[in-house]
Write a protein that holds these residues in place. Sequence first.
Motif, PDB file in Angstrom:
ATOM      1  N   ALA A 130       0.840  -0.803   0.031  1.00 49.58           N
ATOM      2  CA  ALA A 130       0.232   0.122   0.326  1.00 49.58           C
ATOM      3  C   ALA A 130       0.722   1.363  -0.365  1.00 49.58           C
ATOM      4  O   ALA A 130       0.716   2.352  -0.254  1.00 49.58           O
ATOM      5  CB  ALA A 130      -1.003   0.302   1.661  1.00 49.58           C
ATOM      6  N   CYS A 133       2.331   1.660  -3.847  1.00 53.25           N
ATOM      7  CA  CYS A 133       1.476   2.055  -4.849  1.00 53.25           C
ATOM      8  C   CYS A 133       1.119   4.050  -4.775  1.00 53.25           C
ATOM      9  O   CYS A 133       0.856   4.472  -5.545  1.00 53.25           O
ATOM     10  CB  CYS A 133       0.294   1.448  -4.349  1.00 53.25           C
ATOM     11  SG  CYS A 133       0.145   0.150  -4.650  1.00 53.25           S
ATOM     12  N   TYR A 134       0.533   4.104  -2.790  1.00 54.49           N
ATOM     13  CA  TYR A 134       0.486   5.700  -2.562  1.00 54.49           C
ATOM     14  C   TYR A 134       1.248   6.404  -3.723  1.00 54.49           C
ATOM     15  O   TYR A 134       1.415   6.867  -3.971  1.00 54.49           O
ATOM     16  CB  TYR A 134      -0.238   5.697  -1.383  1.00 54.49           C
ATOM     17  CG  TYR A 134      -0.765   4.801  -0.552  1.00 54.49           C
ATOM     18  CD1 TYR A 134      -2.355   4.296  -1.733  1.00 54.49           C
ATOM     19  CD2 TYR A 134      -1.492   4.709   0.650  1.00 54.49           C
ATOM     20  CE1 TYR A 134      -2.644   3.714  -1.142  1.00 54.49           C
ATOM     21  CE2 TYR A 134      -2.182   3.958   0.997  1.00 54.49           C
ATOM     22  CZ  TYR A 134      -3.121   3.607   0.428  1.00 54.49           C
ATOM     23  OH  TYR A 134      -3.806   2.618   0.206  1.00 54.49           O
ATOM     24  N   ALA A 137       1.731   5.950  -7.064  1.00 56.91           N
ATOM     25  CA  ALA A 137       0.937   7.591  -8.020  1.00 56.91           C
ATOM     26  C   ALA A 137       1.130   9.111  -7.811  1.00 56.91           C
ATOM     27  O   ALA A 137       0.853   9.667  -8.820  1.00 56.91           O
ATOM     28  CB  ALA A 137      -0.608   6.596  -7.501  1.00 56.91           C
ATOM     29  N   ASP A 138       1.668   9.493  -6.281  1.00 61.06           N
ATOM     30  CA  ASP A 138       2.158  10.511  -6.096  1.00 61.06           C
ATOM     31  C   ASP A 138       3.251  11.013  -7.683  1.00 61.06           C
ATOM     32  O   ASP A 138       3.498  12.257  -7.501  1.00 61.06           O
ATOM     33  CB  ASP A 138       3.063  10.789  -4.969  1.00 61.06           C
ATOM     34  CG  ASP A 138       1.464  10.744  -3.546  1.00 61.06           C
ATOM     35  OD1 ASP A 138       0.648  10.471  -4.245  1.00 61.06           O
ATOM     36  OD2 ASP A 138       1.793  10.796  -2.396  1.00 61.06           O
ATOM     37  N   VAL A 165      -9.313  -1.164  -2.293  1.00 62.82           N
ATOM     38  CA  VAL A 165      -9.082  -0.214  -1.705  1.00 62.82           C
ATOM     39  C   VAL A 165      -8.267   0.989  -3.097  1.00 62.82           C
ATOM     40  O   VAL A 165      -8.337   1.878  -3.662  1.00 62.82           O
ATOM     41  CB  VAL A 165      -7.797   0.220  -0.927  1.00 62.82           C
ATOM     42  CG1 VAL A 165      -7.038   1.386  -0.441  1.00 62.82           C
ATOM     43  CG2 VAL A 165      -8.592  -0.102   1.034  1.00 62.82           C
ATOM     44  N   PHE A 166      -7.913  -0.463  -3.319  1.00 60.81           N
ATOM     45  CA  PHE A 166      -6.908  -0.518  -4.675  1.00 60.81           C
ATOM     46  C   PHE A 166      -7.459   0.432  -5.764  1.00 60.81           C
ATOM     47  O   PHE A 166      -7.526   1.463  -6.541  1.00 60.81           O
ATOM     48  CB  PHE A 166      -5.924  -1.482  -5.135  1.00 60.81           C
ATOM     49  CG  PHE A 166      -4.819  -1.716  -3.637  1.00 60.81           C
ATOM     50  CD1 PHE A 166      -4.241  -0.614  -3.142  1.00 60.81           C
ATOM     51  CD2 PHE A 166      -4.470  -3.096  -3.868  1.00 60.81           C
ATOM     52  CE1 PHE A 166      -3.403  -0.781  -1.749  1.00 60.81           C
ATOM     53  CE2 PHE A 166      -2.879  -3.269  -2.695  1.00 60.81           C
ATOM     54  CZ  PHE A 166      -2.887  -2.113  -1.749  1.00 60.81           C
ATOM     55  N   SER A 168     -10.450   1.707  -5.556  1.00 62.33           N
ATOM     56  CA  SER A 168     -11.218   3.015  -6.068  1.00 62.33           C
ATOM     57  C   SER A 168      -9.302   4.249  -6.132  1.00 62.33           C
ATOM     58  O   SER A 168     -10.217   5.497  -6.274  1.00 62.33           O
ATOM     59  CB  SER A 168     -11.458   2.718  -4.213  1.00 62.33           C
ATOM     60  OG  SER A 168     -10.032   3.007  -3.707  1.00 62.33           O
ATOM     61  N   ARG A 169      -8.423   3.864  -5.875  1.00 61.10           N
ATOM     62  CA  ARG A 169      -7.758   5.038  -5.984  1.00 61.10           C
ATOM     63  C   ARG A 169      -7.240   4.999  -7.520  1.00 61.10           C
ATOM     64  O   ARG A 169      -6.101   5.274  -8.170  1.00 61.10           O
ATOM     65  CB  ARG A 169      -6.543   4.630  -5.255  1.00 61.10           C
ATOM     66  CG  ARG A 169      -6.301   4.520  -4.181  1.00 61.10           C
ATOM     67  CD  ARG A 169      -7.294   5.553  -3.270  1.00 61.10           C
ATOM     68  NE  ARG A 169      -6.821   5.596  -1.563  1.00 61.10           N
ATOM     69  CZ  ARG A 169      -7.820   5.543  -0.945  1.00 61.10           C
ATOM     70  NH1 ARG A 169      -8.897   5.416  -1.151  1.00 61.10           N
ATOM     71  NH2 ARG A 169      -8.236   5.953   0.236  1.00 61.10           N
ATOM     72  N   PHE A 171      -5.755   1.996  -9.265  1.00 62.06           N
ATOM     73  CA  PHE A 171      -4.940   0.558  -9.213  1.00 62.06           C
ATOM     74  C   PHE A 171      -5.030  -0.424  -9.954  1.00 62.06           C
ATOM     75  O   PHE A 171      -6.834  -0.686  -9.347  1.00 62.06           O
ATOM     76  CB  PHE A 171      -3.853   0.786  -7.710  1.00 62.06           C
ATOM     77  CG  PHE A 171      -3.589   1.371  -7.601  1.00 62.06           C
ATOM     78  CD1 PHE A 171      -2.828   3.023  -8.271  1.00 62.06           C
ATOM     79  CD2 PHE A 171      -3.177   1.473  -6.119  1.00 62.06           C
ATOM     80  CE1 PHE A 171      -2.888   3.482  -6.901  1.00 62.06           C
ATOM     81  CE2 PHE A 171      -3.436   2.250  -5.254  1.00 62.06           C
ATOM     82  CZ  PHE A 171      -2.423   3.786  -6.351  1.00 62.06           C
TER      83      PHE A 171
END
Length: 184
Positions: A130, A133-134, A137-138, A165-166, A168-169, A171
Amino acid sequence: MTTALIIGDIQQGITSSYPFARRVVPPLTELIPRARAAGALVVFVHFAFRGNGADLPPGNALFRTFYEAGEAFHEGSAGTEIALPVAAEDVVVVKRRASAFAGTDLDLVLRASGVSTLAIAGVATSAMVAATCYDAADRGYGVTVLRDGCADGDVAIHDFFMDSVFPSRGFEVVSCAGWDGERR
């Protein structure tokens, strides 16, 4: 090269101590040669503290527990060795926090190689995966998460991240067998 396969924390001290981590070894072992053949940069990220603890954040009980586990998480020990086959063309990065990017040269290596999309695997889903991944993406990378290439000590948390979660982001979530080296 536009894609990298990032595999985090699949190392001897983790796979030998945490049974859930062993589940990802077979699908990742199968995937790695396919990723190389497809021209993806394969990056192994492993977690280690300096032996003298100079990189331990003060007051962080979780990291203190890892550090006190001994050789499993001490840089240069057998416990921090990658538990998958590493080839000469692969990249190995040592990290000292949850994200594969935090305090490492991973972003520099990826950008130097022209990478724009990442497939991320490793343990634990709710921690390293997680956080990476965040962070990816940032930094503007396209992100795919390899469902069976990740695991968590709590299966319900793993499934929650993969199913809710993933996606919805933004991914993509696919199996190791279903990953073709590109983000859709």
